[in-house]
Design a protein around this motif. Sequence first.
Motif, mmCIF file in Angstrom:
data_model
loop_
_atom_site.group_PDB
_atom_site.id
_atom_site.type_symbol
_atom_site.label_atom_id
_atom_site.label_comp_id
_atom_site.label_asym_id
_atom_site.label_seq_id
_atom_site.Cartn_x
_atom_site.Cartn_y
_atom_site.Cartn_z
ATOM 1 N N ILE A 1 -7.834 27.675 31.463
ATOM 2 C CA ILE A 1 -7.364 26.338 31.071
ATOM 3 C C ILE A 1 -6.232 26.431 30.051
ATOM 4 C CG2 ILE A 1 -8.007 24.205 29.879
ATOM 5 C CD1 ILE A 1 -10.698 24.326 31.200
ATOM 6 N N ASP A 2 -6.348 27.358 29.102
ATOM 7 C CA ASP A 2 -5.318 27.438 28.059
ATOM 8 C C ASP A 2 -4.007 28.041 28.571
ATOM 9 O OD1 ASP A 2 -6.068 30.072 28.319
ATOM 10 O OD2 ASP A 2 -6.811 30.309 26.278
ATOM 11 N N ALA A 3 -3.980 28.459 29.854
ATOM 12 C CA ALA A 3 -2.744 28.983 30.435
ATOM 13 C C ALA A 3 -2.082 27.982 31.376
ATOM 14 C CB ALA A 3 -3.016 30.288 31.187
ATOM 15 N N LEU A 4 -2.657 26.798 31.516
ATOM 16 C CA LEU A 4 -2.083 25.812 32.439
ATOM 17 C C LEU A 4 -0.663 25.431 32.045
ATOM 18 C CD1 LEU A 4 -5.080 23.385 33.111
ATOM 19 C CD2 LEU A 4 -4.020 24.963 34.734
ATOM 20 N N GLY A 5 -0.383 25.439 30.741
ATOM 21 C CA GLY A 5 0.951 25.086 30.280
ATOM 22 C C GLY A 5 2.017 26.070 30.719
ATOM 23 N N ASP A 6 1.599 27.264 31.134
ATOM 24 C CA ASP A 6 2.553 28.280 31.580
ATOM 25 C C ASP A 6 2.735 28.280 33.092
ATOM 26 O OD1 ASP A 6 2.820 29.178 28.949
ATOM 27 O OD2 ASP A 6 1.088 30.517 29.143
ATOM 28 N N ARG A 7 2.102 27.352 33.767
ATOM 29 C CA ARG A 7 2.208 27.277 35.219
ATOM 30 C C ARG A 7 3.186 26.181 35.627
ATOM 31 N NH1 ARG A 7 -0.258 31.205 34.049
ATOM 32 N NH2 ARG A 7 -2.075 32.102 35.102
ATOM 33 N N ALA A 8 3.729 26.320 36.830
ATOM 34 C CA ALA A 8 4.711 25.362 37.331
ATOM 35 C C ALA A 8 4.008 24.122 37.873
ATOM 36 C CB ALA A 8 5.571 26.004 38.411
ATOM 37 N N LEU A 9 3.462 23.336 36.944
ATOM 38 C CA LEU A 9 2.749 22.117 37.321
ATOM 39 C C LEU A 9 3.696 20.921 37.227
ATOM 40 C CD1 LEU A 9 -0.667 22.485 35.443
ATOM 41 C CD2 LEU A 9 -0.335 22.507 37.915
ATOM 42 N N PRO A 10 3.902 20.191 38.315
ATOM 43 C CA PRO A 10 4.735 18.987 38.243
ATOM 44 C C PRO A 10 4.042 17.901 37.434
ATOM 45 C CG PRO A 10 3.679 19.146 40.388
ATOM 46 C CD PRO A 10 3.359 20.415 39.670
ATOM 47 N N THR A 11 4.795 16.882 37.059
ATOM 48 C CA THR A 11 4.265 15.824 36.207
ATOM 49 C C THR A 11 3.031 15.168 36.801
ATOM 50 O OG1 THR A 11 6.469 15.388 35.338
ATOM 51 C CG2 THR A 11 4.845 13.650 35.057
ATOM 52 N N VAL A 12 3.024 14.945 38.103
ATOM 53 C CA VAL A 12 1.870 14.287 38.712
ATOM 54 C C VAL A 12 0.593 15.114 38.518
ATOM 55 C CG1 VAL A 12 2.346 15.284 41.005
ATOM 56 C CG2 VAL A 12 0.984 13.196 40.808
ATOM 57 N N MET A 13 0.713 16.445 38.554
ATOM 58 C CA MET A 13 -0.468 17.285 38.371
ATOM 59 C C MET A 13 -0.871 17.385 36.905
ATOM 60 S SD MET A 13 -1.741 18.051 41.171
ATOM 61 C CE MET A 13 -1.219 17.295 42.725
ATOM 62 N N ARG A 14 0.080 17.225 36.007
ATOM 63 C CA ARG A 14 -0.260 17.159 34.588
ATOM 64 C C ARG A 14 -1.071 15.889 34.302
ATOM 65 N NH1 ARG A 14 2.794 21.026 31.643
ATOM 66 N NH2 ARG A 14 4.300 22.053 33.004
ATOM 67 N N LYS A 15 -0.748 14.821 35.020
ATOM 68 C CA LYS A 15 -1.544 13.597 34.907
ATOM 69 C C LYS A 15 -2.967 13.826 35.429
ATOM 70 C CE LYS A 15 2.263 10.248 35.337
ATOM 71 N NZ LYS A 15 2.804 9.121 36.151
ATOM 72 N N VAL A 16 -3.085 14.570 36.523
ATOM 73 C CA VAL A 16 -4.403 14.885 37.066
ATOM 74 C C VAL A 16 -5.212 15.678 36.038
ATOM 75 C CG1 VAL A 16 -5.618 16.247 38.812
ATOM 76 C CG2 VAL A 16 -3.690 14.791 39.483
ATOM 77 N N ALA A 17 -4.588 16.662 35.398
ATOM 78 C CA ALA A 17 -5.283 17.476 34.401
ATOM 79 C C ALA A 17 -5.775 16.610 33.239
ATOM 80 C CB ALA A 17 -4.361 18.586 33.898
ATOM 81 N N LYS A 18 -4.923 15.702 32.786
ATOM 82 C CA LYS A 18 -5.288 14.835 31.675
ATOM 83 C C LYS A 18 -6.482 13.958 32.045
ATOM 84 C CE LYS A 18 -3.348 11.448 28.458
ATOM 85 N NZ LYS A 18 -2.119 10.698 28.057
ATOM 86 N N ALA A 19 -6.475 13.425 33.274
ATOM 87 C CA ALA A 19 -7.587 12.593 33.722
ATOM 88 C C ALA A 19 -8.876 13.403 33.827
ATOM 89 C CB ALA A 19 -7.248 11.956 35.062
#
Length: 353
Positions: free
Chosen positions: A331-349
């Motif tokens: 989980i603490d490495a998610l910021g280093d992955r190529a996650l688009p904005t929509v998937m960052r919203k999914v993570a937050k939810a």
Amino acid sequence: MSSRSETDIADKTASLLLPWYDRHARRLPWRSLPGKRPDPYHVWLSEVMLQQTTVATVGSYFAKFLARWPTVSDLAAAELDDVLTEWAGLGYYARARNLHKCAKRVADDFGGRFPDTEDALLDLPGIGRYTAAAIAAIAFDRPAAVMDGNIERVTTRLYAIETPLPDSKPALYKRVVAMTPGKRPGDFAQAMMDLGATICVPGKAKCMLCPLVQICTGKDIAETLPRKKPKAAKPTRRGAAFWIERSDGAVLLRRRPESGLLGGMMEFPSTDWTEHGSERFEDTGLAGLSADFRPAGAIRHTFTHFHLELSVHRGQADHKDAPPDCHWCPIDALGDRALPTVMRKVAKAALSG
């Protein structure tokens, strides 16, 4: 408008606009002072980033890219995933993939130096007519006709062109060609951009401050220009995204196909995005992986051509091996992955649900 008045405008625009630009040019991270030629790498990088993105947003991304990859050869040597990760949040991710491809071409075929003509630039990945003209004019002082949204608006008003966009684009391009001077064409292009961004703004233009007011034939109807065809309503697509967590805290990520929307980016496994959408985990295509899920909320995101609504589900699975095209990510490495904005919203939810 008579051809004679069009000629007058074309003849006088640069002589009126360039002195104004010398005094009022915006100071932008990628821009050299008036009369100075900038680094072609900086021009290219900024122009690609500025496609469909505002100047205010691009500034921090431009600085990050230059700090990490100071030259086009450095960018060419980077891993695509690293480029996509730094790009995350800018949207239109095909631009990032083409950016990397273009850097490789420039490094491999041109020794790390950008070609200096429109035709040669057009042959590079991700460079269309506008970007080629902008690089040729700004970086190499070629008399190329540059057309962005600001320049379209200024030109439409200057010549009082009432044909709606995009039908008016050929007429606008013809007039920009006529106005572009042989001397300082790069400064002229940037002056037109600045005029549109600060004076000839959408809605009510600041005509009393405009250096071109004496030759502008559309100032009395400026608020109505440019006219645009009505846009079709955006459809809404739906689907479900699944946050799958292992007992050690790792989360399952899947790489999207290289072609298509968000190509090559990472995602939390999701169903296809369709009009009706599916809530079934089985429709993610992850055969052989099972988990018990609970609802964790929903997110909404807007792309260029459609709105997207995703229900978010959170579950736990104890599969050591990841399915094809997937991997387990701490989980603490998610910021280093190529996650688009929509998937960052999914993570937050998922993390708050």
